[in-house]
Design a protein around this motif. Structure first.
Motif, PDB file in Angstrom:
ATOM      1  N   HIS A   1      87.222  41.493 -14.071  1.00  0.00           N
ATOM      2  CA  HIS A   1      86.734  40.236 -13.491  1.00  0.00           C
ATOM      3  C   HIS A   1      86.322  39.272 -14.590  1.00  0.00           C
ATOM      4  O   HIS A   1      86.597  38.073 -14.518  1.00  0.00           O
ATOM      5  CB  HIS A   1      85.537  40.483 -12.559  1.00  0.00           C
ATOM      6  CG  HIS A   1      85.933  40.860 -11.165  1.00  0.00           C
ATOM      7  ND1 HIS A   1      85.169  41.661 -10.353  1.00  0.00           N
ATOM      8  CD2 HIS A   1      87.019  40.514 -10.426  1.00  0.00           C
ATOM      9  CE1 HIS A   1      85.776  41.809  -9.173  1.00  0.00           C
ATOM     10  NE2 HIS A   1      86.898  41.128  -9.195  1.00  0.00           N
ATOM     11  N   THR A   2      85.656  39.816 -15.627  1.00  0.00           N
ATOM     12  CA  THR A   2      85.265  38.969 -16.755  1.00  0.00           C
ATOM     13  C   THR A   2      86.493  38.268 -17.322  1.00  0.00           C
ATOM     14  O   THR A   2      86.512  37.061 -17.518  1.00  0.00           O
ATOM     15  CB  THR A   2      84.629  39.811 -17.884  1.00  0.00           C
ATOM     16  OG1 THR A   2      83.645  40.668 -17.356  1.00  0.00           O
ATOM     17  CG2 THR A   2      84.033  38.922 -18.958  1.00  0.00           C
ATOM     18  N   MET A   3      87.522  39.049 -17.543  1.00  0.00           N
ATOM     19  CA  MET A   3      88.732  38.510 -18.151  1.00  0.00           C
ATOM     20  C   MET A   3      89.430  37.486 -17.275  1.00  0.00           C
ATOM     21  O   MET A   3      89.884  36.454 -17.742  1.00  0.00           O
ATOM     22  CB  MET A   3      89.701  39.648 -18.467  1.00  0.00           C
ATOM     23  CG  MET A   3      89.467  40.205 -19.829  1.00  0.00           C
ATOM     24  SD  MET A   3      89.366  38.835 -21.003  1.00  0.00           S
ATOM     25  CE  MET A   3      88.504  39.561 -22.342  1.00  0.00           C
ATOM     26  N   VAL A   4      89.515  37.759 -15.982  1.00  0.00           N
ATOM     27  CA  VAL A   4      90.180  36.818 -15.082  1.00  0.00           C
ATOM     28  C   VAL A   4      89.429  35.485 -15.094  1.00  0.00           C
ATOM     29  O   VAL A   4      90.032  34.419 -15.175  1.00  0.00           O
ATOM     30  CB  VAL A   4      90.252  37.385 -13.646  1.00  0.00           C
ATOM     31  CG1 VAL A   4      90.661  36.306 -12.659  1.00  0.00           C
ATOM     32  CG2 VAL A   4      91.232  38.544 -13.592  1.00  0.00           C
ATOM     33  N   ALA A   5      88.099  35.567 -15.018  1.00  0.00           N
ATOM     34  CA  ALA A   5      87.297  34.342 -14.986  1.00  0.00           C
ATOM     35  C   ALA A   5      87.540  33.493 -16.220  1.00  0.00           C
ATOM     36  O   ALA A   5      87.618  32.267 -16.150  1.00  0.00           O
ATOM     37  CB  ALA A   5      85.815  34.691 -14.859  1.00  0.00           C
ATOM     38  N   PHE A   6      87.680  34.137 -17.375  1.00  0.00           N
ATOM     39  CA  PHE A   6      87.892  33.387 -18.607  1.00  0.00           C
ATOM     40  C   PHE A   6      89.340  32.972 -18.778  1.00  0.00           C
ATOM     41  O   PHE A   6      89.639  31.846 -19.133  1.00  0.00           O
ATOM     42  CB  PHE A   6      87.475  34.228 -19.815  1.00  0.00           C
ATOM     43  CG  PHE A   6      86.010  34.194 -20.079  1.00  0.00           C
ATOM     44  CD1 PHE A   6      85.164  35.121 -19.482  1.00  0.00           C
ATOM     45  CD2 PHE A   6      85.463  33.234 -20.909  1.00  0.00           C
ATOM     46  CE1 PHE A   6      83.808  35.085 -19.725  1.00  0.00           C
ATOM     47  CE2 PHE A   6      84.102  33.197 -21.159  1.00  0.00           C
ATOM     48  CZ  PHE A   6      83.273  34.123 -20.564  1.00  0.00           C
ATOM     49  N   ARG A   7      90.244  33.918 -18.542  1.00  0.00           N
ATOM     50  CA  ARG A   7      91.653  33.680 -18.830  1.00  0.00           C
ATOM     51  C   ARG A   7      92.244  32.575 -17.960  1.00  0.00           C
ATOM     52  O   ARG A   7      93.126  31.844 -18.370  1.00  0.00           O
ATOM     53  CB  ARG A   7      92.434  34.986 -18.624  1.00  0.00           C
ATOM     54  CG  ARG A   7      93.838  34.989 -19.182  1.00  0.00           C
ATOM     55  CD  ARG A   7      94.473  36.376 -19.135  1.00  0.00           C
ATOM     56  NE  ARG A   7      94.092  37.182 -18.001  1.00  0.00           N
ATOM     57  CZ  ARG A   7      94.658  37.148 -16.815  1.00  0.00           C
ATOM     58  NH1 ARG A   7      95.632  36.316 -16.591  1.00  0.00           N
ATOM     59  NH2 ARG A   7      94.238  37.942 -15.849  1.00  0.00           N
ATOM     60  N   THR A   8      91.745  32.474 -16.716  1.00  0.00           N
ATOM     61  CA  THR A   8      92.301  31.469 -15.820  1.00  0.00           C
ATOM     62  C   THR A   8      91.540  30.152 -15.900  1.00  0.00           C
ATOM     63  O   THR A   8      91.897  29.182 -15.239  1.00  0.00           O
ATOM     64  CB  THR A   8      92.249  31.945 -14.357  1.00  0.00           C
ATOM     65  OG1 THR A   8      90.881  32.178 -13.999  1.00  0.00           O
ATOM     66  CG2 THR A   8      93.044  33.220 -14.161  1.00  0.00           C
ATOM     67  N   GLY A   9      90.461  30.121 -16.683  1.00  0.00           N
ATOM     68  CA  GLY A   9      89.674  28.892 -16.757  1.00  0.00           C
ATOM     69  C   GLY A   9      88.882  28.655 -15.482  1.00  0.00           C
ATOM     70  O   GLY A   9      88.448  27.536 -15.197  1.00  0.00           O
ATOM     71  N   LEU A  10      88.666  29.710 -14.716  1.00  0.00           N
ATOM     72  CA  LEU A  10      87.958  29.579 -13.439  1.00  0.00           C
ATOM     73  C   LEU A  10      86.550  29.026 -13.618  1.00  0.00           C
ATOM     74  O   LEU A  10      86.040  28.263 -12.801  1.00  0.00           O
ATOM     75  CB  LEU A  10      87.871  30.966 -12.763  1.00  0.00           C
ATOM     76  CG  LEU A  10      87.069  31.038 -11.470  1.00  0.00           C
ATOM     77  CD1 LEU A  10      87.775  30.271 -10.374  1.00  0.00           C
ATOM     78  CD2 LEU A  10      86.881  32.483 -11.038  1.00  0.00           C
ATOM     79  N   ARG A  11      85.910  29.426 -14.705  1.00  0.00           N
ATOM     80  CA  ARG A  11      84.525  29.044 -14.919  1.00  0.00           C
ATOM     81  C   ARG A  11      84.329  27.536 -14.914  1.00  0.00           C
ATOM     82  O   ARG A  11      83.271  27.037 -14.517  1.00  0.00           O
ATOM     83  CB  ARG A  11      83.998  29.670 -16.199  1.00  0.00           C
ATOM     84  CG  ARG A  11      83.792  31.183 -16.069  1.00  0.00           C
ATOM     85  CD  ARG A  11      83.829  31.891 -17.399  1.00  0.00           C
ATOM     86  NE  ARG A  11      82.902  31.322 -18.350  1.00  0.00           N
ATOM     87  CZ  ARG A  11      81.637  31.722 -18.493  1.00  0.00           C
ATOM     88  NH1 ARG A  11      81.156  32.698 -17.766  1.00  0.00           N
ATOM     89  NH2 ARG A  11      80.858  31.152 -19.392  1.00  0.00           N
ATOM     90  N   GLN A  12      85.356  26.809 -15.364  1.00  0.00           N
ATOM     91  CA  GLN A  12      85.202  25.348 -15.362  1.00  0.00           C
ATOM     92  C   GLN A  12      85.279  24.749 -13.968  1.00  0.00           C
ATOM     93  O   GLN A  12      84.897  23.601 -13.765  1.00  0.00           O
ATOM     94  CB  GLN A  12      86.291  24.682 -16.194  1.00  0.00           C
ATOM     95  CG  GLN A  12      86.066  24.817 -17.669  1.00  0.00           C
ATOM     96  CD  GLN A  12      87.202  25.565 -18.282  1.00  0.00           C
ATOM     97  OE1 GLN A  12      88.330  25.343 -17.896  1.00  0.00           O
ATOM     98  NE2 GLN A  12      86.912  26.457 -19.189  1.00  0.00           N
ATOM     99  N   LEU A  13      85.808  25.500 -13.020  1.00  0.00           N
ATOM    100  CA  LEU A  13      85.932  24.957 -11.676  1.00  0.00           C
ATOM    101  C   LEU A  13      84.654  25.143 -10.873  1.00  0.00           C
ATOM    102  O   LEU A  13      84.525  24.647  -9.760  1.00  0.00           O
ATOM    103  CB  LEU A  13      87.101  25.615 -10.930  1.00  0.00           C
ATOM    104  CG  LEU A  13      88.483  25.418 -11.543  1.00  0.00           C
ATOM    105  CD1 LEU A  13      89.549  25.999 -10.634  1.00  0.00           C
ATOM    106  CD2 LEU A  13      88.777  23.957 -11.796  1.00  0.00           C
ATOM    107  N   LEU A  14      83.691  25.890 -11.429  1.00  0.00           N
ATOM    108  CA  LEU A  14      82.444  26.123 -10.702  1.00  0.00           C
ATOM    109  C   LEU A  14      81.495  24.947 -10.878  1.00  0.00           C
ATOM    110  O   LEU A  14      81.436  24.343 -11.948  1.00  0.00           O
ATOM    111  CB  LEU A  14      81.758  27.400 -11.221  1.00  0.00           C
ATOM    112  CG  LEU A  14      82.537  28.701 -11.029  1.00  0.00           C
ATOM    113  CD1 LEU A  14      81.804  29.854 -11.721  1.00  0.00           C
ATOM    114  CD2 LEU A  14      82.702  29.014  -9.553  1.00  0.00           C
ATOM    115  N   PRO A  15      80.733  24.622  -9.830  1.00  0.00           N
ATOM    116  CA  PRO A  15      79.760  23.527  -9.967  1.00  0.00           C
ATOM    117  C   PRO A  15      78.669  23.918 -10.959  1.00  0.00           C
ATOM    118  O   PRO A  15      78.426  25.104 -11.171  1.00  0.00           O
ATOM    119  CB  PRO A  15      79.189  23.389  -8.553  1.00  0.00           C
ATOM    120  CG  PRO A  15      79.503  24.658  -7.862  1.00  0.00           C
ATOM    121  CD  PRO A  15      80.716  25.235  -8.504  1.00  0.00           C
TER     122      PRO A  15
END
Lengths: 355, 336, 75
Positions: A28-42
């Motif tokens: 999960h850590t990797m997916v969140a970083f690799r996909t740039g998901l973290r930037q989509l969070l408010p």
């Protein structure tokens, strides 16, 4: 029709305060970083990484013990690739291999068993590291080795389990969590009912998440909804793979081969009943017994913040060594060297942008 | 942990290889011709520009789907010259053979070298052969060095990318690496993927024929596309942003990567090139590339920006952004 | 480490099967799942199938993967 991102934004607004959701799975850590998901969070929603990387929470003394083993003549150490570069007190399996030790990367514990069958004059030791997703596959290897009499095969067991570790985090005063994103594939094996006590006793919302970025964002949405509505339940976002009961065959196999034991989690300390040990019945395949392994004291770099990072108390940016003395090519701690470590994730995908 | 021995990762073409060059080779051999550390060295003799390069080939196994070590030995060196805008002319060819290597295998490989060289008009003008005891090299190792004549009026190099340029790629990623990997013992997976090993000079010739000012070209071999863009961003002091949804990856390569937990961006290619030129020239370059079989899938995959300096980024399919990190190099040994 | 890949069974033996991930083939052990059948989709981890999917679950994954930019409106 709203997008998922907009729904999350809107829910975060309704919560009215900052929330911290912790995931406890290296993937999960990797997916969140690799996909740039973290930037989509408010901005009010913070995704923190907990001790979800099995390599990261394995003590240096385990690596040292593995190194001791691979230095013995006639021993082949078979391991998942993740462990190859982890620094021990003064060496690593990669360096030992360069110096002539027989260290082999395998993709499955069954490959290690095959290796043992093919090399009857060698003793093959498989490094058993991983959580409940991996443990049944290692249990299978031990079970088959026993059944078929592959006496030159053994496992150096350092498997750990999630629930007590998650509980330990909740009891830790420094750790603040408003919800757990629960590990998807661990839950395929264990079933989602395993997390009920977290929701019921500790009133912390839990959502079991899949591994697409969409799954994780959906899980954040579900957690926010629980917070807004004042609920604390175990919900399953990853319903296509996770059931309440889990994989019974895998559970039975684990029960047959392993027993609960206390385990040391690097950076957290000993957590009761959070580890798996090979049952006395299978002692002949327990490398710790076969080779009389003595786990020594580990020397940890005093500036290394992996412990706090693993508990979600610090981010890698809080560590003085991060990006300077400690980098992926020269890792000082497990969080940097593991392919799923939080520090590795920051360094590879994000941290230098923020710095 | 300081390295006191060579590790396999030092040969991976990634950051550890860079470290090795910086710590052992650069201090001893620094000179203005070597310094750019581009795919080929640029020599000026009697007012004419020549490119000179060398490469060793240790790929295991030496026959793989889509090619063999011989074809690779020609293509790799042809391509290094082509990246400098040079038409390949004269090659040296050195063999290190293992005692016990089947004669028929060597013959096949040498024929493959001849055929590939003929495809681009390369002449083998000098060579050498050594034999080592059984067990001291697996089958054979080949070294080729090549000289070519530079056909571009301007200097091409990793340090030449400019803010506002676009990044063009000729076709799908990861084929060579996956094809070789599928033949390795101990990895045990099967795939229909075939190496893309090909000499790029004919494609480059088409590109140069447009008369457009090309800033840089790079063939993403060891370390993959990730290594190539990190290198260029670093050498040129620019930022590069690639768009994930624009990256061509075949279904089969994607499946293999998922199965083995690999990133297609870091896998070796042997018939691919990235071309960096001004945005206004992109259409001409694409048209020229698409006229050639090796460039029929050519497309823009990203752009060069002012910032962040020295870094490559990826705009992901979900709309996020992340760093493309320089691979460390231990994904897989002996891929080229 | 918890990497698990969805794969299709294309060949079945006793306790092992050949699975395909978009054409990449590998042998895995199927002892941990119930009644595997040719054409079934399974979740594979460390050389073992750990879960069997039914058609609707496979379709769900395909739909999720087809949805790209999360900022675009999903219909």
């Amino acid at each position: 029709m709203k997008t998922l991102v907009e729904t999350v934004d809107e829910l975060a607004g309704r919560v009215g305060r900052d929330v911290k959701f912790m995931e406890v799975c290296g993937t999960h850590t990797m997916v969140a970083f690799r996909t740039g998901l973290r930037q989509l969070l408010p901005p009010g929603v913070c995704l923190i990484s907990g001790p979800g990387c099995p390599v990261c929470v394995t003590g240096i003394n385990y690596i040292d013990a593995a190194i001791e083993l691979c230095r013995q003549p006639g021993v082949i150490v078979a391991t998942f690739g993740d462990l190859l570069r982890v620094p021990g007190s003064d060496s690593s399996l990669e360096r030992e291999r360069a110096a002539g030790a027989n260290v082999r990367i395998v993709y499955s514990p069954s490959d290690a068993l095959v290796l043992a069958r093919e090399c009857p004059s060698k003793r093959v030791v498989f490094l058993g590291v991983g959580f409940e997703t991996t443990a049944p596959t290692v249990a299978w290897a031990i079970f088959r080795a026993a059944r078929d009499g592959v006496s030159n095969f053994s496992v150096l067991c350092a498997h750990k389990t999630m629930p007590h570790a998650m509980e330990a985090l909740l009891k830790d005063q420094q750790v603040e969590i408003d919800g757990f994103i629960c590990p998807g594939h661990v839950s395929v094996i264990t079933g989602s009912a395993m997390y009920r006590f977290i929701a019921e006793q500790y009133r912390i919302p839990c959502v079991v998440s899949g591994f697409e970025a969409w799954d994780m964002l959906k899980s954040v949405e579900m957690l926010l909804r629980q917070v807004v509505e004042g609920r604390a339940e175990v919900e399953v976002e990853y319903s296509r793979s996770v059931t309440e009961r889990g994989n019974v065959a895998a559970q039975r196999l684990m029960e047959e081969v392993f027993e609960e034991c206390d385990a040391g989690w690097r950076g957290i300390g000993t957590i009761g009943k959070s580890g798996l040990a090979i049952r006395p019945k299978y002692a002949a395949f327990d490398a710790a017994r076969v080779f009389e392994v003595k786990y020594g004291e580990a020397h940890v770099n005093p500036l290394c913040r992996c412990g706090g990072i693993l508990r979600g108390v610090y981010t890698p940016l809080d560590c003085k060594l991060f990006g300077r003395a400690c980098t992926p090519t020269n890792p000082l701690g497990p969080c940097m060297v593991s392919s799923e470590g939080t520090c590795a994730a920051y360094y590879k995908y994000e941290g230098r942008l923020a710095a | 942990m300081k390295h006191d021995r060579i590790l396999l990762a030092h040969g991976g073409g990634g950051s550890l290889t860079r470290r090795l060059i910086e710590e052992i080779f650069e201090p001893e051999f620094d000179n203005p011709i070597l310094r750019p550390l581009d795919d080929s060295a640029v020599l000026v003799m009697d007012g004419k520009g020549y490119a000179f390069t060398t490469d060793s080939y240790v790929v295991k196994p030496y026959f793989f789907p889509g090619g063999d070590i011989g074809r690779l030995a020609v293509c790799g060196t042809v391509n290094d010259l082509a990246m400098q805008g040079a038409q390949p002319y004269w090659f040296s060819l050195s063999f290190i053979l293992e005692e016990g290597l089947p004669w028929a295998d060597l013959q096949k490989i040498v024929q493959s070298i001849r055929k590939t060289a003929a495809e681009v008009g390369v002449e083998i003008v000098t060579g050498d052969t050594k034999v080592v005891e059984r067990g001291k090299c697996e089958g054979l190792y080949i070294n080729t060095a090549g000289i070519g004549r530079i056909q571009t009026p301007n200097w091409l190099g990793s340090a030449n990318a400019k803010h506002g340029d676009v990044v063009i790629l000729n076709g799908s990623l990861g084929e060579h690496g996956v094809a070789v990997m599928s033949q390795r013992e101990g990895i045990a997976f099967q795939t229909s993927v075939v190496s893309d090993c090909a000499p790029l000079w004919p494609l480059v010739k088409e590109i140069l024929s447009t008369g457009v000012e090309i800033h840089a070209m790079r063939d993403p071999t060891r370390g993959g596309l990730a290594m190539a863009v990190c290198d260029i961003a670093n050498a040129s002091g620019v930022g590069i942003r690639l768009v994930e949804s624009a990256l061509p990856v075949s279904r089969e390569v994607r499946g293999a990567c998922e199965l083995l937990g690999l990133d297609p961006l870091t896998i070796a290619n042997e018939g691919k090139v990235i071309v960096i030129c001004r945005r206004v020239d992109a259409e001409s370059v694409l048209a020229a590339m698409r006229r050639h079989p090796l460039g029929k899938d050519a497309r823009i995959i990203g752009e060069v920006m002012e910032k962040p300096v020295g870094m490559a980024l990826l705009r992901t399919t979900i709309g996020g952004e992340r760093i493309i990190d320089m691979p460390t190099g231990e994904d897989l040994p002996r891929i080229c | 480490m918890c990497l698990a890949v969805p794969a299709k069974i294309v060949e079945l033996n006793d306790s092992t099967a050949t699975i395909s991930v978009e054409g990449a083939l590998r042998e895995v052990d199927v002892s941990l799942i119930e009644e595997p059948r040719l054409g079934d989709y399974v979740l594979v981890h460390a050389g073992f199938a750990i879960h069997k999917w039914d058609k609707s679950e496979v379709e769900e994954l395909e739909a999720i993967r087809a949805a790209t930019d999360l900022r675009e409106v999903l219909t």
